[in-house]
Design a protein around this motif. Structure first.
Motif, PDB file in Angstrom:
ATOM      1  N   ALA A  79      38.692  49.805  27.301  1.00 20.44           N
ATOM      2  CA  ALA A  79      37.724  48.726  27.202  1.00 20.44           C
ATOM      3  C   ALA A  79      37.905  47.678  28.296  1.00 20.44           C
ATOM      4  O   ALA A  79      37.048  46.824  28.483  1.00 20.44           O
ATOM      5  CB  ALA A  79      37.825  48.053  25.826  1.00 20.44           C
ATOM      6  N   SER A  80      38.999  47.711  29.040  1.00 24.64           N
ATOM      7  CA  SER A  80      39.261  46.720  30.071  1.00 24.64           C
ATOM      8  C   SER A  80      38.603  47.134  31.386  1.00 24.64           C
ATOM      9  O   SER A  80      38.396  48.324  31.661  1.00 24.64           O
ATOM     10  CB  SER A  80      40.766  46.536  30.272  1.00 24.64           C
ATOM     11  OG  SER A  80      41.341  47.722  30.779  1.00 24.64           O
ATOM     12  N   ILE A  81      38.312  46.143  32.213  1.00 22.73           N
ATOM     13  CA  ILE A  81      37.698  46.423  33.520  1.00 22.73           C
ATOM     14  C   ILE A  81      38.670  47.194  34.396  1.00 22.73           C
ATOM     15  O   ILE A  81      38.292  48.159  35.073  1.00 22.73           O
ATOM     16  CB  ILE A  81      37.271  45.099  34.188  1.00 22.73           C
ATOM     17  CG1 ILE A  81      36.225  44.389  33.327  1.00 22.73           C
ATOM     18  CG2 ILE A  81      36.743  45.346  35.581  1.00 22.73           C
ATOM     19  CD1 ILE A  81      35.814  43.022  33.854  1.00 22.73           C
TER      20      ILE A  81
ATOM     21  N   THR B 297      37.523  38.216  35.986  1.00 28.39           N
ATOM     22  CA  THR B 297      37.601  37.002  35.150  1.00 28.39           C
ATOM     23  C   THR B 297      36.300  36.211  35.252  1.00 28.39           C
ATOM     24  O   THR B 297      36.317  35.008  35.488  1.00 28.39           O
ATOM     25  CB  THR B 297      38.791  36.136  35.595  1.00 28.39           C
ATOM     26  OG1 THR B 297      38.630  35.828  36.999  1.00 28.39           O
ATOM     27  CG2 THR B 297      40.099  36.850  35.384  1.00 28.39           C
ATOM     28  N   GLY B 298      35.188  36.879  35.075  1.00 26.43           N
ATOM     29  CA  GLY B 298      33.903  36.210  35.238  1.00 26.43           C
ATOM     30  C   GLY B 298      33.626  35.147  34.202  1.00 26.43           C
ATOM     31  O   GLY B 298      32.821  34.236  34.438  1.00 26.43           O
ATOM     32  N   ASP B 299      34.263  35.203  33.043  1.00 27.93           N
ATOM     33  CA  ASP B 299      34.012  34.223  31.986  1.00 27.93           C
ATOM     34  C   ASP B 299      34.971  33.051  32.019  1.00 27.93           C
ATOM     35  O   ASP B 299      34.980  32.224  31.102  1.00 27.93           O
ATOM     36  CB  ASP B 299      34.096  34.899  30.625  1.00 27.93           C
ATOM     37  CG  ASP B 299      35.432  35.596  30.412  1.00 27.93           C
ATOM     38  OD1 ASP B 299      35.776  35.872  29.247  1.00 27.93           O
ATOM     39  OD2 ASP B 299      36.132  35.865  31.418  1.00 27.93           O
ATOM     40  N   LEU B 300      35.803  32.945  33.064  1.00 28.27           N
ATOM     41  CA  LEU B 300      36.776  31.859  33.146  1.00 28.27           C
ATOM     42  C   LEU B 300      36.350  30.836  34.192  1.00 28.27           C
ATOM     43  O   LEU B 300      35.432  31.064  34.990  1.00 28.27           O
ATOM     44  CB  LEU B 300      38.162  32.421  33.483  1.00 28.27           C
ATOM     45  CG  LEU B 300      38.749  33.426  32.496  1.00 28.27           C
ATOM     46  CD1 LEU B 300      40.115  33.895  32.969  1.00 28.27           C
ATOM     47  CD2 LEU B 300      38.847  32.820  31.096  1.00 28.27           C
ATOM     48  N   GLY B 301      37.074  29.733  34.192  1.00 26.29           N
ATOM     49  CA  GLY B 301      36.793  28.684  35.162  1.00 26.29           C
ATOM     50  C   GLY B 301      37.280  29.035  36.555  1.00 26.29           C
ATOM     51  O   GLY B 301      37.960  30.040  36.772  1.00 26.29           O
TER      52      GLY B 301
ATOM     53  N   GLU C  57      39.535  27.548  38.526  1.00 21.13           N
ATOM     54  CA  GLU C  57      40.986  27.529  38.729  1.00 21.13           C
ATOM     55  C   GLU C  57      41.647  28.763  38.131  1.00 21.13           C
ATOM     56  O   GLU C  57      42.541  29.350  38.755  1.00 21.13           O
ATOM     57  CB  GLU C  57      41.573  26.260  38.111  1.00 21.13           C
ATOM     58  CG  GLU C  57      41.129  24.983  38.802  1.00 21.13           C
ATOM     59  CD  GLU C  57      41.759  23.748  38.186  1.00 21.13           C
ATOM     60  OE1 GLU C  57      41.491  22.654  38.677  1.00 21.13           O
ATOM     61  OE2 GLU C  57      42.530  23.898  37.203  1.00 21.13           O
ATOM     62  N   GLU C  58      41.233  29.128  36.936  1.00 22.83           N
ATOM     63  CA  GLU C  58      41.827  30.307  36.313  1.00 22.83           C
ATOM     64  C   GLU C  58      41.465  31.572  37.082  1.00 22.83           C
ATOM     65  O   GLU C  58      42.298  32.474  37.236  1.00 22.83           O
ATOM     66  CB  GLU C  58      41.350  30.416  34.858  1.00 22.83           C
ATOM     67  CG  GLU C  58      41.913  29.332  33.969  1.00 22.83           C
ATOM     68  CD  GLU C  58      41.338  29.401  32.568  1.00 22.83           C
ATOM     69  OE1 GLU C  58      42.127  29.414  31.603  1.00 22.83           O
ATOM     70  OE2 GLU C  58      40.107  29.449  32.444  1.00 22.83           O
ATOM     71  N   ARG C  59      40.232  31.653  37.572  1.00 23.48           N
ATOM     72  CA  ARG C  59      39.846  32.817  38.367  1.00 23.48           C
ATOM     73  C   ARG C  59      40.666  32.889  39.640  1.00 23.48           C
ATOM     74  O   ARG C  59      41.095  33.977  40.061  1.00 23.48           O
ATOM     75  CB  ARG C  59      38.357  32.745  38.688  1.00 23.48           C
ATOM     76  CG  ARG C  59      37.462  32.969  37.476  1.00 23.48           C
ATOM     77  CD  ARG C  59      36.003  32.775  37.823  1.00 23.48           C
ATOM     78  NE  ARG C  59      35.575  33.681  38.880  1.00 23.48           N
ATOM     79  CZ  ARG C  59      34.351  33.690  39.420  1.00 23.48           C
ATOM     80  NH1 ARG C  59      33.451  32.802  39.002  1.00 23.48           N
ATOM     81  NH2 ARG C  59      34.049  34.550  40.359  1.00 23.48           N
ATOM     82  N   HIS C  60      40.899  31.761  40.265  1.00 26.14           N
ATOM     83  CA  HIS C  60      41.706  31.745  41.481  1.00 26.14           C
ATOM     84  C   HIS C  60      43.139  32.200  41.201  1.00 26.14           C
ATOM     85  O   HIS C  60      43.783  32.850  42.032  1.00 26.14           O
ATOM     86  CB  HIS C  60      41.716  30.327  42.072  1.00 26.14           C
ATOM     87  CG  HIS C  60      42.552  30.203  43.306  1.00 26.14           C
ATOM     88  ND1 HIS C  60      42.154  30.694  44.534  1.00 26.14           N
ATOM     89  CD2 HIS C  60      43.786  29.642  43.496  1.00 26.14           C
ATOM     90  CE1 HIS C  60      43.096  30.463  45.430  1.00 26.14           C
ATOM     91  NE2 HIS C  60      44.093  29.818  44.825  1.00 26.14           N
ATOM     92  N   LEU C  61      43.624  31.863  40.001  1.00 26.50           N
ATOM     93  CA  LEU C  61      44.987  32.234  39.629  1.00 26.50           C
ATOM     94  C   LEU C  61      45.101  33.720  39.272  1.00 26.50           C
ATOM     95  O   LEU C  61      46.124  34.360  39.559  1.00 26.50           O
ATOM     96  CB  LEU C  61      45.444  31.375  38.452  1.00 26.50           C
ATOM     97  CG  LEU C  61      46.845  31.638  37.883  1.00 26.50           C
ATOM     98  CD1 LEU C  61      47.909  31.253  38.912  1.00 26.50           C
ATOM     99  CD2 LEU C  61      47.046  30.877  36.586  1.00 26.50           C
ATOM    100  N   LEU C  62      44.053  34.293  38.677  1.00 24.56           N
ATOM    101  CA  LEU C  62      44.171  35.619  38.084  1.00 24.56           C
ATOM    102  C   LEU C  62      43.527  36.753  38.888  1.00 24.56           C
ATOM    103  O   LEU C  62      43.925  37.902  38.735  1.00 24.56           O
ATOM    104  CB  LEU C  62      43.573  35.611  36.668  1.00 24.56           C
ATOM    105  CG  LEU C  62      44.281  34.734  35.633  1.00 24.56           C
ATOM    106  CD1 LEU C  62      43.529  34.763  34.314  1.00 24.56           C
ATOM    107  CD2 LEU C  62      45.718  35.177  35.435  1.00 24.56           C
ATOM    108  N   GLU C  63      42.529  36.459  39.686  1.00 30.09           N
ATOM    109  CA  GLU C  63      41.811  37.542  40.357  1.00 30.09           C
ATOM    110  C   GLU C  63      42.736  38.386  41.237  1.00 30.09           C
ATOM    111  O   GLU C  63      42.690  39.615  41.217  1.00 30.09           O
ATOM    112  CB  GLU C  63      40.670  36.972  41.211  1.00 30.09           C
ATOM    113  CG  GLU C  63      39.426  36.629  40.420  1.00 30.09           C
ATOM    114  CD  GLU C  63      38.752  37.851  39.821  1.00 30.09           C
ATOM    115  OE1 GLU C  63      38.826  38.938  40.418  1.00 30.09           O
ATOM    116  OE2 GLU C  63      38.173  37.720  38.733  1.00 30.09           O
ATOM    117  N   GLY C  64      43.590  37.746  42.021  1.00 28.86           N
ATOM    118  CA  GLY C  64      44.523  38.491  42.877  1.00 28.86           C
ATOM    119  C   GLY C  64      45.513  39.309  42.053  1.00 28.86           C
ATOM    120  O   GLY C  64      45.886  40.418  42.445  1.00 28.86           O
ATOM    121  N   ARG C  65      45.920  38.775  40.935  1.00 26.76           N
ATOM    122  CA  ARG C  65      46.854  39.507  40.080  1.00 26.76           C
ATOM    123  C   ARG C  65      46.181  40.716  39.424  1.00 26.76           C
ATOM    124  O   ARG C  65      46.815  41.759  39.248  1.00 26.76           O
ATOM    125  CB  ARG C  65      47.420  38.564  39.017  1.00 26.76           C
ATOM    126  CG  ARG C  65      48.412  37.538  39.568  1.00 26.76           C
ATOM    127  CD  ARG C  65      48.895  36.571  38.505  1.00 26.76           C
ATOM    128  NE  ARG C  65      50.035  35.784  38.942  1.00 26.76           N
ATOM    129  CZ  ARG C  65      49.952  34.671  39.645  1.00 26.76           C
ATOM    130  NH1 ARG C  65      48.757  34.191  39.986  1.00 26.76           N
ATOM    131  NH2 ARG C  65      51.051  34.024  40.020  1.00 26.76           N
TER     132      ARG C  65
END
Length: 657
Positions: free
Chosen positions: A270-272, A150-154, A156-164
């Motif tokens: 196309a997804s990481i 989630t390099g293009d997100l803020g 808070e959003e990165r903290h929420l999504l990276e683990g998922r």
């Protein structure tokens, strides 16, 4: 006496020396030494007796013992090392680790149990699929540590999504190898019941039918582990409701990406996460290829039903079938088995011999024979062809790929060159009557309008007649010239419904009255009749042949009537002239209301049987003889109607929709 006695007492040493020398010679020849001791002789006799008893129990060809249904705990014990490393990398509490990691792994192990990943390639052997899933899941999860999803997100959003996103990599890796393997295999129990991986786990299926062993056969010669659309039917069940809800709390794209990755859909590439899972699976496969059994020997897992089928055919030829008289037919083009009669006999024979792993119905058996290339698949996988038996009766049959395996000893295809053709297409090509097929006799017109419409209606160029002159006045003169009958037919009254079929021309004025005017008309009529040689030609409305809507490939398979009826259905579909009756695409093909067929077919059942013989009609695998099904009038509706369904491949051939 003493001398004799001494000689007697020295005899045993000489015998021992001779025995030693004899044993030495035997050992040099590679044979086993003998001993004069009684206990050893008794032991040898007992071992020989056991060996003979064991030899009497040997059966050839050897039967596949099948795969055992293992306890899930036992499958876990074999992955203890990987699970330990996974626990370290996850760094979660015992409760969370049990829910998010061990739970899905346990459900995956229950789903595939001891099934292998392939017959003799990657992850072959009992429990191969469990190992493939766990190893790929751990490798993907470990590799996700160094990726940013989630390099293009803020923040808070990165903290929420990276683990998922890291957890998505674990889940996708766990299921990624399963789809291709399950799509490549067919699993049955000892009674021939087949497991459907889309519906339930193989462990639940075995428990329901009390099966202690599973028998695997491979649908493809080279099964390929990896993503497959079949994985989308069970991936969410394996991950679990709690984990899916946790993922959805972050973003709905997470679960959608998971399904795309394990299904192998284009969007996942196309997804990481999709790229990471694909790369890690390649690394796992490369590592497994380096350590697989083929590097130091050959290992094959699964049932090879070919020897049992060939043995059944050979026994049937000895006891029940007669070559070119019943069931088995052959000519110079190949050997053919009447189907489904041959399938029923083979299943009954294998059941009597207690052969395990053979399907319990002829449709499943045919699918297995096609997948193992024992029977030719034909066009688009339709194996059934038409043959003619000795009495000339048309039968459906399958063509054996290697006829030499089933033909009686001393008979080859070359020796059958002078026999009658068996394949119906070959018979038709040699039949002069069939080559010039007689057209169907049209039905007799029932109404006066139809009778006139079907009559040959001549046309004449109309001329301007002077007032008082009529064509009837010229009948006598025309009869003398041989044209009175033609003018009679030309001037016969025609109903208004048919008048439109006549060639239009200028309207005629009033009839001529004077004698001079009549005389002037006569040469003009004669001039018209002579200058227009085709004036008497019959002009009919163009005949509509619905069979012309079909390709030559389709019309060659059906008779004139059947092709015409099939073309009419295509015409109705394209013009939407179904009159409010059901006619729509469904999940199995193009569905038509049975009343729509009854309006145009004299014998709908015979027509549907013909479609089924050619493989154009959809039939469910569990009910192969059922030709019609109750379908909702509209998608998702409650009201149903009886329909027949043209299979997807048939609809494609007919260019519908």
């Amino acid at each position: 006496m003493g001398q004799c006695g001494g000689s007697f007492r020295t005899a045993p040493p000489r015998i021992d020396a001779m025995s030693k020398w004899f044993n030495l010679v035997l050992s040099m020849l590679g044979l086993q030494r003998i001993s004069s001791s009684v206990p050893a002789t008794t032991a040898t006799a007992e071992s020989m007796s056991k060996g003979l008893a064991h030899r009497e129990a040997i059966v050839y060809p050897p039967r596949d013992p099948g795969l055992p249904v293992e306890d899930v705990t036992g499958l876990f014990d074999g992955q203890a090392e990987l699970l330990g490393m996974l626990r370290i990398h996850a760094a979660e509490s015992a409760t969370v680790f049990e829910q998010r990691f061990l739970g899905p792994i346990r459900r995956m192990a229950e789903y595939v149990n001891s099934l292998p990943g392939s017959s003799s390639d990657l992850f072959a052997g009992s429990g191969g699929l469990v190992r493939a899933g766990v190893e790929t899941a751990f490798t993907c999860f470990r590799a996700s540590d160094g990726r940013i999803f989630t390099g293009d997100l803020g923040v808070e959003e990165r903290h929420l999504l990276e683990g998922r996103w890291r957890y998505i990599c674990f889940c996708a890796g766990l299921v990624y190898p399963l789809g291709g393997a399950l799509a490549s295999m067919s699993v049955v129990d000892s009674a021939g019941r087949k497991w459907a991986p889309e519906l339930e786990s193989v462990t639940t299926w075995c428990r329901e039918f009390g099966a202690g062993r599973m028998y695997v056969s491979w649908r493809f010669n080279e099964p390929k582990l990896g993503p497959n659309p079949i994985a989308a039917t069970f991936v969410l069940r394996l991950i679990g409701r709690e984990n899916i809800e946790w993922l959805n709390q972050g973003s709905p794209d997470l679960v959608a990406t998971l399904v795309d990755v394990v299904s192998g859909l284009g969007a996942s590439k196309a997804s990481i996460a999709g790229g990471l899972v694909k790369d890690m699976w390649s690394a796992v496969a490369k590592r497994e290829s380096a350590r697989r059994h083929q590097n130091y020997g050959r290992l094959a897992v699964g049932s090879n039903v070919a020897p049992y089928i060939i043995d059944a055919i050979s026994e049937m030829l000895k006891s029940k079938w007669v070559l070119n008289d019943s069931i088995l037919h052959a000519d110079s083009t190949g050997a053919y088995l009447e189907w489904p009669r041959a399938g029923i006999d083979i299943i009954e024979y294998c059941r009597a011999q207690e052969t395990t792993g053979i399907p319990s119905n002829e449709s499943a058996l045919l699918a297995m024979l096609v997948s193992t290339s024992m029977v030719e698949a034909g066009v688009e996988g339709v194996a059934l062809v038409e043959i003619a038996d000795a009495a000339g009766e048309v039968k459906t049959a399958v063509k054996i790929t290697n006829p030499g395996l089933v033909l009686p000893e001393g008979i080859t295809l070359e020796s059958l060159e002078k026999t009658r053709p068996v394949l119906l297409s070959a018979l038709r090509s040699k039949d002069p009557i069939a080559v010039h097929e007689i057209a169907e006799v049209p039905r007799e017109a029932s109404s006066p309008v139809e009778k006139v419409a079907k009559a040959k209606l001549p046309t004449l160029e109309q001329v301007e007649l002077p007032i008082g002159v009529s064509v009837a006045d010229e009948e006598e003169d025309d009869v003398t010239e041989g044209r009175g009958d033609e003018l009679d037919s030309a001037c016969a009254p025609v109903p208004e419904e048919v008048s439109e079929r006549l060639v239009p021309s200028a309207a005629a004025p009033s009839t001529p009255s004077s004698q001079s005017e009549r005389e002037n008309v006569k040469p003009r009529l004669q001039e018209v009749s002579k200058s227009k040689p085709g004036a008497n030609a019959v002009v009919e409305a163009p005949e509509i042949r619905y069979a012309s809507l079909l390709s030559a490939e389709v019309t060659d398979k059906f008779g004139t009537y059947e092709a015409e009826l099939l073309g009419r259905l295509v015409h109705i579909w394209r013009t939407k002239s179904n009159g409010g009756r059901v006619m729509r695409m469904c999940e199995h093909g193009a569905a038509f209301d049975m009343t729509l067929l009854s309006d145009h077919a004299k014998d709908p059942v015979t027509f549907l049987n013909r479609l089924g013989t050619e493989g154009y009609l959809y039939t469910a695998p569990e009910t192969p003889r059922k030709m019609v099904y109750n379908l909702p009038r509209v998608e998702g509706g409650d009201k149903t109607v009886m329909c027949f369904i043209l299979a997807h491949h048939a609809a494609k051939r007919l260019a519908i929709p």
